[in-house]
Design a protein around this motif. Structure first.
Motif, PDB file in Angstrom:
ATOM      1  N   THR A 640       0.839  -1.207   0.000  1.00 39.41           N
ATOM      2  CA  THR A 640       0.000   0.000   0.000  1.00 39.41           C
ATOM      3  C   THR A 640       0.867   1.247   0.000  1.00 39.41           C
ATOM      4  O   THR A 640       0.588   2.226  -0.731  1.00 39.41           O
ATOM      5  N   ASP A 641       1.918   1.253   0.805  1.00 37.44           N
ATOM      6  CA  ASP A 641       2.848   2.389   0.799  1.00 37.44           C
ATOM      7  C   ASP A 641       3.477   2.567  -0.575  1.00 37.44           C
ATOM      8  O   ASP A 641       3.652   3.696  -1.050  1.00 37.44           O
ATOM      9  N   ALA A 642       3.811   1.457  -1.213  1.00 40.84           N
ATOM     10  CA  ALA A 642       4.410   1.536  -2.544  1.00 40.84           C
ATOM     11  C   ALA A 642       3.423   2.125  -3.549  1.00 40.84           C
ATOM     12  O   ALA A 642       3.781   2.954  -4.396  1.00 40.84           O
ATOM     13  N   SER A 643       2.172   1.717  -3.468  1.00 38.31           N
ATOM     14  CA  SER A 643       1.158   2.219  -4.394  1.00 38.31           C
ATOM     15  C   SER A 643       0.905   3.706  -4.188  1.00 38.31           C
ATOM     16  O   SER A 643       0.577   4.421  -5.136  1.00 38.31           O
ATOM     17  N   LEU A 644       1.065   4.182  -2.974  1.00 38.52           N
ATOM     18  CA  LEU A 644       0.874   5.604  -2.690  1.00 38.52           C
ATOM     19  C   LEU A 644       2.046   6.442  -3.177  1.00 38.52           C
ATOM     20  O   LEU A 644       1.959   7.669  -3.219  1.00 38.52           O
ATOM     21  N   ALA A 645       3.132   5.815  -3.544  1.00 35.07           N
ATOM     22  CA  ALA A 645       4.350   6.553  -3.899  1.00 35.07           C
ATOM     23  C   ALA A 645       4.811   6.214  -5.303  1.00 35.07           C
ATOM     24  O   ALA A 645       6.001   6.120  -5.566  1.00 35.07           O
ATOM     25  N   ARG A 646       3.877   5.999  -6.238  1.00 36.59           N
ATOM     26  CA  ARG A 646       4.265   5.608  -7.591  1.00 36.59           C
ATOM     27  C   ARG A 646       5.077   6.684  -8.291  1.00 36.59           C
ATOM     28  O   ARG A 646       5.870   6.380  -9.180  1.00 36.59           O
ATOM     29  N   ALA A 647       4.868   7.924  -7.883  1.00 35.54           N
ATOM     30  CA  ALA A 647       5.646   8.997  -8.525  1.00 35.54           C
ATOM     31  C   ALA A 647       7.111   8.908  -8.135  1.00 35.54           C
ATOM     32  O   ALA A 647       7.988   9.369  -8.854  1.00 35.54           O
ATOM     33  N   ASP A 648       7.335   8.320  -7.018  1.00 35.96           N
ATOM     34  CA  ASP A 648       8.712   8.167  -6.542  1.00 35.96           C
ATOM     35  C   ASP A 648       9.160   6.751  -6.891  1.00 35.96           C
ATOM     36  O   ASP A 648       9.073   5.829  -6.099  1.00 35.96           O
ATOM     37  N   ARG A 649       9.641   6.551  -8.101  1.00 36.31           N
ATOM     38  CA  ARG A 649       9.908   5.221  -8.629  1.00 36.31           C
ATOM     39  C   ARG A 649      10.913   4.412  -7.797  1.00 36.31           C
ATOM     40  O   ARG A 649      10.670   3.226  -7.561  1.00 36.31           O
ATOM     41  N   PRO A 650      12.018   4.978  -7.309  1.00 31.27           N
ATOM     42  CA  PRO A 650      12.932   4.163  -6.501  1.00 31.27           C
ATOM     43  C   PRO A 650      12.251   3.601  -5.244  1.00 31.27           C
ATOM     44  O   PRO A 650      12.486   2.475  -4.855  1.00 31.27           O
ATOM     45  N   LEU A 651      11.382   4.441  -4.617  1.00 32.44           N
ATOM     46  CA  LEU A 651      10.685   3.964  -3.436  1.00 32.44           C
ATOM     47  C   LEU A 651       9.779   2.799  -3.795  1.00 32.44           C
ATOM     48  O   LEU A 651       9.728   1.784  -3.121  1.00 32.44           O
ATOM     49  N   PHE A 652       9.076   2.961  -4.915  1.00 31.37           N
ATOM     50  CA  PHE A 652       8.153   1.916  -5.371  1.00 31.37           C
ATOM     51  C   PHE A 652       8.906   0.620  -5.622  1.00 31.37           C
ATOM     52  O   PHE A 652       8.514  -0.443  -5.163  1.00 31.37           O
ATOM     53  N   ASN A 653      10.005   0.703  -6.336  1.00 35.12           N
ATOM     54  CA  ASN A 653      10.792  -0.491  -6.632  1.00 35.12           C
ATOM     55  C   ASN A 653      11.401  -1.094  -5.371  1.00 35.12           C
ATOM     56  O   ASN A 653      11.505  -2.314  -5.237  1.00 35.12           O
ATOM     57  N   GLY A 654      11.804  -0.241  -4.438  1.00 34.12           N
ATOM     58  CA  GLY A 654      12.414  -0.723  -3.207  1.00 34.12           C
ATOM     59  C   GLY A 654      11.445  -1.527  -2.364  1.00 34.12           C
ATOM     60  O   GLY A 654      11.776  -2.600  -1.852  1.00 34.12           O
ATOM     61  N   TYR A 655      10.234  -1.017  -2.238  1.00 32.12           N
ATOM     62  CA  TYR A 655       9.234  -1.737  -1.458  1.00 32.12           C
ATOM     63  C   TYR A 655       8.951  -3.114  -2.062  1.00 32.12           C
ATOM     64  O   TYR A 655       8.906  -4.126  -1.370  1.00 32.12           O
TER      65      TYR A 655
END
Length: 701
Positions: A640-655
């Motif tokens: 869910t945190d990753a989905s909320l941060a799709r604009a921040d691609r490194p965060l999304f990939n990290g999660y």
């Protein structure tokens, strides 16, 4: 002589068949008992077979009758070390202690005889002793028991012998199957499996594959299989760990290897804390070690792949809190094993979280790993959505349709041959389970009422009153002998004094308490009453007259009721509290509910595996579901945190990189259990594996 051989044989056989239905770890700190499975309200009754020697009978079954004699001799050679009784080729000398105690208690069982009756009996015994056919064993018995009170003991026993087997030359034989049965009563309770194993190892050296059934055999089979399975788990665990390390090196994420020592340390600390709190740690709790390692790695992977994101520890903390909330609720169970497992899991995960946090702060370079570039909007995603939706629907349907088997038989591992012979033995012993009730020492008058009722009905009962009258009656009988003894003693001749010396030596004295003939019915300050119904009608009438009586089978059947009642309130409370933690973290109910979806897809896949592959869901499967609940909430929070941060691609990939690695580590951690033979460990492994895969699918939609 045959009559004498049948004496104690018959008495003991009235109890022998009670057990027909029924060293994993050598460490001092590892519990090997079955008592941890049962809540306090059931434990005392269920563990009655561990406490009362009446339940310590087992049976050696010989398929070829000609082999029975050699096995009998081998058992008698080691009898002093392991057995109280060995029922084959019996001689009255084998039961001297029981006969001596029974004869010695004549003074308290019966009122005094007149001098005329006294002399008539002694002279009759002297005449019998002078016969040429009287051997030494019989002479010793006559000298010890001149009033032939052993006949009363034999008669009591023969009236209660619930068997269709035939006694022949001291053995029990089944005319239909030609099997020979040698009953043995152990000197020690069934949970002392090291001594049972010692006996079986000795016999195996001289007697190939002796067949033993009964409580001691069952306990040994369970612990031996758990030991084999745990060795197998250790082997596969080491193999999968090596493969995991190889995979980490292959994908060039070598720094992740620093995570493993942390969870090993945390699991060790959790084991120590569990021992300090509970005194020991059960083998099944210890088997959770590999699973805890995989579960605790969730936070380490997320910290490593998102080290540049300060909010990652907030996500980790939310995942930790939801897991601990669920496990804490379940730790409130009345079942000791469940409480211990939950404590072990909470402490292990807690220590892992703290150590990961400290290491990431003090050794940040060692806790950093580059996330993968995960493709978003993959063509496979729509199929994952369809599959996840199907699993969600199946999960909600399964809640109402799929019912786990909470029968306690799942705890009892027996080889196929032992299962067959146990069913056979139960059928030839009458097919009706014995009933029992426990009495405190200060409530023994109740046994007199039981005896009177049984005598009126003609039913079979084994209790204190069948062998000794009430204390007031004992005192009255003894007093009559004391007052009459001077007159009786005057009538004794020198020949009588010399021949009956063993009897006269114990004049007016009671046997040590409890006497040998009551030994099977006594444990500390408790006395056992055993009812041996022959028909269902008898069983029903006994229960109506004495409502506290029950069979072991009935008591064990109450376990699913206790567990089912607890799950009925613990499951929704855990779910509600976890949702509350999500609401506090996300500050939005819809997001809080979305974070729960991986758990339900995991349950959906588990139900699908049950429908398609026929896997079984038992009590231990429910513990597996609890663990799935714990890590699925972590995946839900991270996804869910990753989905909320799709604009921040490194965060999304990290999660999501962390979720991929965590799911792999968790699945690998639990997969070895699925290879176990013991149904408890096997069911646990299946539940956790399919739950992990389903959770992963739901988290990566």
């Amino acid at each position: 002589m045959k009559l004498i051989q049948n004496l104690i044989q018959s008495y003991l056989f009235s109890i022998v068949f009670l057990c027909s239905a029924g060293n994993a770890f050598e460490s001092h700190w590892i519990d090997r008992s079955s008592g941890v499975f049962f809540p306090p309200q059931l434990k005392e009754l269920i563990t009655v077979n561990q406490n009362f020697p009446a339940f310590w009978w087992n049976f050696f079954v010989v398929e070829e009758p000609t082999n029975a004699a050699s096995l009998c001799q081998e058992l008698k050679q080691v009898s002093s070390l392991y057995f109280t009784r060995v029922e084959c080729e019996t001689d009255v000398a084998d039961y001297q202690e029981t006969v001596r105690d029974w004869a010695r208690d004549l003074w308290v069982r019966s009122p005094s005889l007149s001098p005329e009756q006294f002399q008539l009996q002694l002279n009759a015994v002297l005449t019998q002793a002078s016969l040429p056919s009287t051997n030494e064993s019989i002479l010793n018995l006559l000298r010890l028991d001149p009033f032939s009170t052993w006949k009363e003991l034999r008669l009591k026993a023969e009236q209660r012998m619930p068997t269709h087997l035939v006694r022949l030359h001291g053995y029990l034989r089944d005319p239909e199957s030609s099997r020979t049965v040698i009953p043995v009563q152990f000197k020690f309770p069934p949970n002392q499996t090291d001594r049972t194993a010692e006996l079986m190892n000795h016999l195996n050296r001289k007697w190939p594959d002796p067949i033993l059934i009964g409580p001691h055999s069952s306990n040994l089979s369970n612990e031996s299989q758990i030991k084999k399975d745990m060795n197998q788990v250790s082997f596969f665990g080491a193999l999968f760990l090596a493969l995991s390390i190889g995979l980490i090196i292959l994908v060039r994420r070598n720094r992740l290897l620093f995570l493993l020592p942390v969870v090993f340390i945390a699991t060790g600390l959790s084991s120590i804390c569990t021992i300090l709190v509970f005194g020991t740690i059960h083998g099944l709790t210890f088997a959770f070690g590999t699973g805890i390692i995989g579960l605790a790695l969730d936070y380490g992977f997320q910290a490593a792949f998102n080290s540049h994101q300060p909010r990652i520890w907030r996500s980790n903390l939310c995942g930790l809190m939801t897991t601990i909330v669920g496990l804490t609720v379940l730790m409130m169970s009345s079942i000791p094993l469940l409480r211990q497992m939950m404590f072990f899991a909470i402490v292990g995960i807690g220590f892992s979280f703290i150590l990961f946090f400290l290491f990431s702060k003090f050794f940040p370079a060692s806790f950093q790993a580059k996330p993968f570039r995960i493709q978003i909007g993959s063509p496979l995603k729509k199929w994952k959505i369809v599959l996840s939706t199907f699993l969600l629907g199946l999960s909600f349907c399964g809640i109402f349709i799929v019912k786990p088997d909470l029968n306690m038989s799942q705890f009892d591992f027996e080889p196929p041959l032992a299962q067959t012979l146990n069913r056979w033995m139960f059928s030839v012993s009458g097919g009706i389970a014995p009933l029992f009730e426990l009495h405190r020492t200060d409530a023994l008058d109740e046994t007199e009422r039981e005896k009177y009722w049984a005598d009126q009905k003609g039913y079979s009962v084994e209790n204190y009153a069948q062998y000794l009258p009430t204390l007031s009656k004992q005192f009255s009988n003894l007093k009559s002998w004391q007052s009459q003894w001077p007159d009786l003693e005057k009538t004794l001749t020198n020949t009588q004094r010399k021949f009956f010396e063993p009897f006269l030596k114990n004049k007016l004295s009671q046997a040590p308490f409890p006497p040998a003939y009551l030994y099977p019915l006594n444990h500390q300050d408790q006395w056992l009453t055993l009812w041996l119904p022959h028909t269902e009608k008898e069983e029903m009438e006994i229960k109506q007259a004495f409502p506290k009586t029950a069979s072991l089978r009935e008591i064990v059947s109450k376990f699913p009721e206790v567990l089912g009642h607890e799950l009925l309130w613990m499951a929704p409370i855990s779910l509600l509290l976890a949702t509350l933690v999500h609401v506090i973290y996300f500050r939005k109910l819809t997001l809080a509910l979305i974070a729960l979806l991986p758990f339900f897809t995991g349950m959906g896949l588990l139900y699908l595996a049950k429908l398609c592959l026929g896997i079984e869901l038992s009590f231990i499967s429910m513990i597996g579901v609890i663990m799935v609940f714990g890590f699925s909430l972590d995946y839900g929070v991270f996804a869910t945190d990753a989905s909320l941060a799709r604009a921040d691609r490194p965060l999304f990939n990290g999660y999501f990189t962390g979720i991929y690695f965590a799911a792999f580590a968790t699945g690998v951690g639990f997969l070895p259990l699925a290879f176990c033979t013991h149904q408890i460990l096997h069911h646990l492994g299946q539940t956790l594996f399919f739950g992990t895969v389903g959770t992963f699918l739901g988290a990566t939609i």
